[in-house]
Scaffold this active site. Sequence first.
Site, PDB file in Angstrom:
ATOM      1  N   GLU A 124     -35.275 -22.220   0.589  1.00 48.17           N
ATOM      2  CA  GLU A 124     -35.530 -21.454   1.816  1.00 48.17           C
ATOM      3  C   GLU A 124     -35.098 -20.004   1.633  1.00 48.17           C
ATOM      4  OE1 GLU A 124     -34.507 -23.666   5.504  1.00 48.17           O
ATOM      5  OE2 GLU A 124     -33.849 -21.732   6.288  1.00 48.17           O
ATOM      6  N   ASP A 126     -34.742 -16.663   4.229  1.00 47.53           N
ATOM      7  CA  ASP A 126     -34.792 -16.404   5.678  1.00 47.53           C
ATOM      8  C   ASP A 126     -34.557 -14.957   6.074  1.00 47.53           C
ATOM      9  OD1 ASP A 126     -34.777 -19.184   5.930  1.00 47.53           O
ATOM     10  OD2 ASP A 126     -32.614 -19.276   6.261  1.00 47.53           O
ATOM     11  N   GLU A 128     -33.748 -13.750   9.893  1.00 47.06           N
ATOM     12  CA  GLU A 128     -33.496 -14.355  11.193  1.00 47.06           C
ATOM     13  C   GLU A 128     -32.990 -13.256  12.131  1.00 47.06           C
ATOM     14  OE1 GLU A 128     -31.530 -18.548  12.675  1.00 47.06           O
ATOM     15  OE2 GLU A 128     -30.748 -17.592  10.892  1.00 47.06           O
ATOM     16  N   GLN A 141     -30.121 -11.371  10.234  1.00 40.18           N
ATOM     17  CA  GLN A 141     -29.443 -11.936   9.075  1.00 40.18           C
ATOM     18  C   GLN A 141     -30.435 -12.483   8.074  1.00 40.18           C
ATOM     19  OE1 GLN A 141     -26.673 -15.003   9.976  1.00 40.18           O
ATOM     20  NE2 GLN A 141     -28.222 -16.558  10.284  1.00 40.18           N
ATOM     21  N   THR A 142     -30.008 -12.532   6.827  1.00 41.20           N
ATOM     22  CA  THR A 142     -30.820 -13.124   5.776  1.00 41.20           C
ATOM     23  C   THR A 142     -30.030 -14.269   5.166  1.00 41.20           C
ATOM     24  OG1 THR A 142     -29.939 -11.645   4.079  1.00 41.20           O
ATOM     25  CG2 THR A 142     -31.914 -10.918   5.226  1.00 41.20           C
ATOM     26  N   ASN A 143     -30.761 -15.200   4.579  1.00 42.02           N
ATOM     27  CA  ASN A 143     -30.085 -16.320   3.943  1.00 42.02           C
ATOM     28  C   ASN A 143     -30.968 -16.854   2.818  1.00 42.02           C
ATOM     29  OD1 ASN A 143     -28.094 -18.217   3.458  1.00 42.02           O
ATOM     30  ND2 ASN A 143     -28.023 -18.942   5.575  1.00 42.02           N
ATOM     31  N   GLY A 153     -24.034 -21.887   2.347  1.00 43.61           N
ATOM     32  CA  GLY A 153     -24.759 -20.844   3.061  1.00 43.61           C
ATOM     33  C   GLY A 153     -24.518 -19.511   2.375  1.00 43.61           C
ATOM     34  N   ARG A 154     -25.557 -18.682   2.314  1.00 42.19           N
ATOM     35  CA  ARG A 154     -25.412 -17.355   1.711  1.00 42.19           C
ATOM     36  C   ARG A 154     -25.844 -16.291   2.725  1.00 42.19           C
ATOM     37  NH1 ARG A 154     -26.423 -20.559  -3.268  1.00 42.19           N
ATOM     38  NH2 ARG A 154     -25.068 -19.692  -4.862  1.00 42.19           N
ATOM     39  N   GLU A 155     -25.240 -16.361   3.901  1.00 44.06           N
ATOM     40  CA  GLU A 155     -25.626 -15.443   4.965  1.00 44.06           C
ATOM     41  C   GLU A 155     -25.179 -14.014   4.666  1.00 44.06           C
ATOM     42  OE1 GLU A 155     -23.803 -18.096   5.418  1.00 44.06           O
ATOM     43  OE2 GLU A 155     -24.903 -19.415   6.770  1.00 44.06           O
ATOM     44  N   TRP A 219     -26.035 -21.366  20.730  1.00 44.11           N
ATOM     45  CA  TRP A 219     -25.213 -20.688  19.717  1.00 44.11           C
ATOM     46  C   TRP A 219     -25.612 -19.254  19.397  1.00 44.11           C
ATOM     47  CZ3 TRP A 219     -27.775 -18.835  15.485  1.00 44.11           C
ATOM     48  CH2 TRP A 219     -29.084 -19.337  15.288  1.00 44.11           C
ATOM     49  N   ARG A 304     -13.954 -18.787   3.548  1.00 44.74           N
ATOM     50  CA  ARG A 304     -14.989 -19.783   3.385  1.00 44.74           C
ATOM     51  C   ARG A 304     -15.172 -20.184   1.919  1.00 44.74           C
ATOM     52  NH1 ARG A 304     -20.969 -18.408   5.311  1.00 44.74           N
ATOM     53  NH2 ARG A 304     -21.991 -20.379   4.847  1.00 44.74           N
TER      54      ARG A 304
END
Length: 387
Positions: A124, A126, A128, A141-143, A153-155, A219, A304
Amino acid sequence: MSNPNNLQHLIGFVLLLSQFFIFLSHANVPRPSFSNLLDVSSRFPSLSFEDSYSVLWGEPAISEDGNQIQLRLDDHSGSGFVSHDNYLYGFYSASIKLPADYTAGIVLAFYASNSDEFPKYHDELDFEFLGNVKGKPWRMQTNIYGNGSVARGREERFNLWFDPTTGFHDYSILWNDEHIVFMVDNIPIREMRKSEALGGDYPSKPMALYATMWDGSPWATDGGKYPVNYKYAPFFTSFRNLKLIGCAANPIVEEQQSDQCKDLENQSAIRAAEMLSLSSDQLAALKWVRSNHLYYTYCDDKGRYSVPLPECTSEASTPVAKKRRPHKKRSGRSTHSTPANSGQRERNLIERTEGLQIERSQTGLREGFSLPISRRVPHKGNRKTQQ
Ligand SMILES: *[C@@H]1O[C@H](CO)[C@@H](O)[C@H](O)[C@H]1NC(C)=O
Ligand SMILES: *[C@@H]1O[C@H](CO)[C@@H](O)[C@H](O)[C@H]1NC(C)=O
């Protein structure tokens, strides 16, 4: 110096000084001249809606010439569209204008995914966008997920240097076997280079392109504090200049397809020399964006990832954010209201999402951003309209 008060003052002063230098180093990246930048987007033709996409759910409005699409969200349904084909590597782009005024709780996602074909180890990419209360800006944001790396997750989160609600701006993803580049108006904002260390976390199976607008009330804005207010509905997001280039590939017959895709014309466009690495002008622009508009990156999130992910420490990694925003712990669930007609499959998706959510909050991770979009949007039911 024996007076503890003096010592405290000294420490305070040194801390202040270091903050000041961090501020200086931050503010020192000059804004480059973007006019030198390679106009990546103009290399690729725009496609009409019918040629390349179909409605995923809801009722997007499509202009007569097929060149402009409006996604709609009202109290009845969100909406979305999806490309006919999956593409092995590609250039995905659209000019997008987001809705203005009160947009809290709204999620607009523009992303590539193959979670329908590979639910257990999907890829994926993204973009967003998260709405906001009136007077406060949209956040972007991108991921990146590769081969089912949903636990990693690589936000990265950005504020924009323009108002995305007053005009169209290009949001593009270039993806080939050398690197992935997210761009806004041709300005690179994020690059991930393929490396051995990344292994399967580098997406390498054919993906379809999606655009969806939906209710993320629980959220999306301040951890759910500001839900969608349907008094302001319907909300519209406009798209034009849809671009989608790559080798159309059947995702299931993976290996055979990647051979087939090796030297097709479409591949050469995204594998041209200037598409394989960033020029010095592009790197300067990237640095400017990341120094001034990136406010969160997973690379910088020691809480994290006590051991940073491989790309964060390698030579090729892009600069990280210096400013850190305090992260509020999110309470509650991250799913949103289900559009009408959702079937068993969609309920499964929600259940899975909630399961993951609980896991996440137990491990102390935050904000619910860490789920792939494809696991948060219960909409896949009517995808299979073409052969
Ligand atoms: C992706 O995951 C599958 C299933 O776990 C595995 O068989 C495959 O080798 C992985 N691919 C890569 C490129 O790591
Ligand atoms: C190349 O791209 C065009 C435009 O997206 C598409 O119509 C065509 O099918 C592609 N060719 C291949 C072989 O994928």
